[in-house]
Design an enzyme around this catalytic site. Structure first.
Site: not given
Ligand code: ADP
Ligand code: PAZ
Ligand code: K
Length: 246
Positions: A7, A9, A11-13, A102, A122, A125
């Site tokens: 989960c 910020n 998307f929920i993979k 994560d 990674d 977001t």
């Molecule tokens: N199906 C999708 N729809 C929208 N954005 C996507 C998609 N697949 C990949 N992305 C890109 O991936 C980013 C989110 O990656 P992700 O690793 O899932 O983020 P998080 O782990 O922070 O939720 C988005 O900011 C976008 O640029």
């Molecule tokens: C830095 C992050 C927001 C990244 O999360 P994601 O981009 O995968 O949604 C996450 O790892 C988080 O909430 N970290 C806590 C703060 C830190 O790692 O210092």
């Molecule tokens: K992530």
């Protein structure tokens, strides 16, 4: 079958894997819990006997999702918790609980794969960078805005930068100077992201020497996958989840 959830910020993979050999059965991306449940109803969730989850969302949202899932599936949801040491990796944060879970899982998975110095990137977001030395010691890392945040801030805080986000993929077709607003913004942000990743590889050499493995994951990993030495592992966090919550 085991249901796994990452989960983030944005998307929920999620994915369902065999508890016999970990083979992937089905998976997807959902923005909201309600979308996830719809996806699961469309998939064959009757065979799910276990569930494990990592979340960087807040406690309220994470607990609500956990409750819904355990109610729907009739199984306990195992959640990753902060730790000082897992699978030979030592958390390098001053306060171990503050490191994003994560990030922690990606680090654990990366070191398990290479058993040596590694750089973990990674692109989600946020774009997170983590360094692990040859002994499995996490040295810490860096946090910067991801592509969607870079684009979103320009769209939100300027009056005349407005374009259909659907144009972003077209604009990213090459990185020649942009000849309209969408090309200018998309290519400028992409070059920032790529330059940032390249510079972080240089910084890592100061701490890890020359021979370290570079792992890249996250939704935007494809944007840097061609950078030399980069190994793209889309399921890196899920690999760490299986190690931390066997
Ligand atoms: N199906 C999708 N729809 C929208 N954005 C996507 C998609 N697949 C990949 N992305 C890109 O991936 C980013 C989110 O990656 P992700 O690793 O899932 O983020 P998080 O782990 O922070 O939720 C988005 O900011 C976008 O640029
Ligand atoms: C830095 C992050 C927001 C990244 O999360 P994601 O981009 O995968 O949604 C996450 O790892 C988080 O909430 N970290 C806590 C703060 C830190 O790692 O210092
Ligand atoms: K992530």
């Amino acid at each position: 079958m085991i249901l796994e959830l990452d989960c983030g910020n944005s998307f929920i993979k999620w994915r369902v894997v065999s508890d016999a050999d970990g083979a992937l059965v089905v998976g997807g991306i959902a923005a909201l819990a309600v979308d996830l449940l719809q996806d699961l109803h469309n998939a064959d969730i009757s065979t799910i006997t276990r569930c494990r989850m990592v979340s960087v969302r807040d406690d309220v949202e994470t607990s609500a999702l956990t409750d819904v899932l355990s109610g729907e599936l009739g199984v306990e949801v195992l959640k990753v918790i902060p730790a000082k040491r897992v699978a030979g990796v030592v958390n390098g944060y001053k306060e171990q609980d503050r490191l994003g879970l994560d990030r922690w899982l990606a680090i654990i998975a990366a070191y398990e794969m290479c058993k040596g110095p590694c750089l973990i990137i990674d692109l989600g977001t946020a774009v997170t960078i983590d360094l692990v030395d040859c002994n499995g010691a996490h040295l810490g890392g860096y946090i910067a805005p991801g592509l969607a945040l870079l684009r979103g801030q320009l769209l939100a805080h300027t009056r005349r930068i407005q374009y259909d986000p659907a144009l972003s993929s077209v604009a990213l077709s090459d990185i020649t100077p942009g000849r309209d607003t969408a090309e200018g913004v998309e290519r400028g942000c992409l070059i920032m992201l790529r330059s940032y990743v390249t510079s972080q590889i240089g910084i890592a050499e100061d701490h890890l020497g020359k021979n370290f493995t570079i792992y890249v994951t996250g939704g935007d990993a494809a944007l840097v996958a061609d950078i030399p030495r980069v190994r793209c592992v889309p399921d890196l966090v899920f690999r760490g989840l299986a190690i931390a919550c066997p």
